[in-house]
Motif scaffolding. Sequence first.
Motif, short mmCIF file in Angstrom:
data_model
loop_
_atom_site.label_atom_id
_atom_site.label_comp_id
_atom_site.label_asym_id
_atom_site.label_seq_id
_atom_site.Cartn_x
_atom_site.Cartn_y
_atom_site.Cartn_z
N VAL A 92 -8.19 -0.87 2.57
CA VAL A 92 -7.15 -0.62 3.57
C VAL A 92 -6.71 0.84 3.60
O VAL A 92 -6.60 1.43 4.68
N VAL A 93 -6.47 1.43 2.43
CA VAL A 93 -6.01 2.83 2.43
C VAL A 93 -7.06 3.77 3.02
O VAL A 93 -6.74 4.54 3.94
N PRO A 94 -8.32 3.76 2.57
CA PRO A 94 -9.28 4.68 3.20
C PRO A 94 -9.52 4.40 4.68
O PRO A 94 -9.69 5.33 5.47
N ALA A 95 -9.48 3.12 5.07
CA ALA A 95 -9.62 2.81 6.50
C ALA A 95 -8.42 3.33 7.27
O ALA A 95 -8.55 3.84 8.40
N GLY A 96 -7.25 3.22 6.69
CA GLY A 96 -6.04 3.73 7.34
C GLY A 96 -6.05 5.23 7.49
O GLY A 96 -5.56 5.77 8.50
N LEU A 97 -6.60 5.94 6.52
CA LEU A 97 -6.64 7.40 6.60
C LEU A 97 -7.47 7.87 7.79
O LEU A 97 -7.19 8.93 8.37
N PHE A 133 -2.49 -9.52 8.18
CA PHE A 133 -1.86 -8.38 8.84
C PHE A 133 -2.61 -7.07 8.58
O PHE A 133 -3.11 -6.44 9.50
N ALA A 134 -2.69 -6.66 7.32
CA ALA A 134 -3.21 -5.33 7.02
C ALA A 134 -4.68 -5.17 7.42
O ALA A 134 -5.03 -4.25 8.16
N LEU A 135 -5.53 -6.06 6.93
CA LEU A 135 -6.96 -5.92 7.20
C LEU A 135 -7.25 -6.07 8.69
O LEU A 135 -7.99 -5.27 9.27
N CYS A 136 -6.65 -7.09 9.33
CA CYS A 136 -6.89 -7.28 10.77
C CYS A 136 -6.36 -6.11 11.57
O CYS A 136 -6.98 -5.69 12.55
N SER A 137 -5.23 -5.56 11.16
CA SER A 137 -4.65 -4.42 11.89
C SER A 137 -5.53 -3.19 11.83
O SER A 137 -5.82 -2.56 12.86
N VAL A 138 -5.97 -2.81 10.61
CA VAL A 138 -6.77 -1.59 10.51
C VAL A 138 -8.12 -1.77 11.20
O VAL A 138 -8.65 -0.81 11.80
#
Length: 275
Positions: free
Chosen positions: A16-21, A256-261
């Motif tokens: 999640v963090v690297p995808a979010g970046l 939430f997190a995985l689907c959102s990113v």
Amino acid sequence: MFVLVNLIVMLGMLVVVPAGLRLVDPVRLAPVRRMWPLFAVPGAVALWLPRGAVATTLAVVYALGTLLLAAQAPRRLVRTRSLAPAEVAVLTALAAPSVAGLALVAERAGYELFGFTLPILALTVPHFHFAGFTAALVAGLVCGAAAGGLARFAALSVPLGTLTVLAGYFVDDWAELAGALVLTAGMWAVALLTWRDVRGAERDPYTRALLAVSAAVLVATMLLALSWAVGQAADIPHPGLTWMAATHGLGNALGFALCSVLAWRRIKDMKESAA
């Protein structure tokens, strides 16, 4: 709960963090993103080792990575010179994992930092990856895509709620409840805007499905978080930590997190290909 929480934290660290970046600033944050596995992999290994010197050392490596990420927040602020609501949310997302990193070091060392028990420190790690990093990031993205007062409210209340919950750790359960109320209101605003505005503007069915799941799950998981905070403050029956990890924690991580990113990555890719 130990295994489930560790798997949730690993998802945050490694995915999640690297995808979010990539969604924040794919160019300027590219060096941090490329280096991130050097920090995240030791942090993930530390989760599974017995508490002690080796686990603590690996946790320190991860904490250094989160501090490197947090250092991008003032750099971004100097560059943009903006405290617009969406920017406040993004700055919060960049800084939040450092709280998780600090909690991980203390927990792996067996040290009750600031008097917090080891189970609370262990749960602080996923909280500041998902409520801290991902929720603030998505709130900022939603604010950038949906105009209006509700979008600005979402982008400001999610960071405010997260910080108030953190402050509540040091005050009492009622202060933590106040933070949970603010955070829940902000996340429900994110869910509404995601469903109504962001999802409504998308034609790709897969992206629409991801956005729909993230919005629907968010409503349920934040209701669980609110019930837990009320129960803690008012000393009334409420879900236990194991149940919260299996419902609120897992739902936020996957639904939430995985689907959102994934959804926002598809939105970004489609916009770039159309440009």
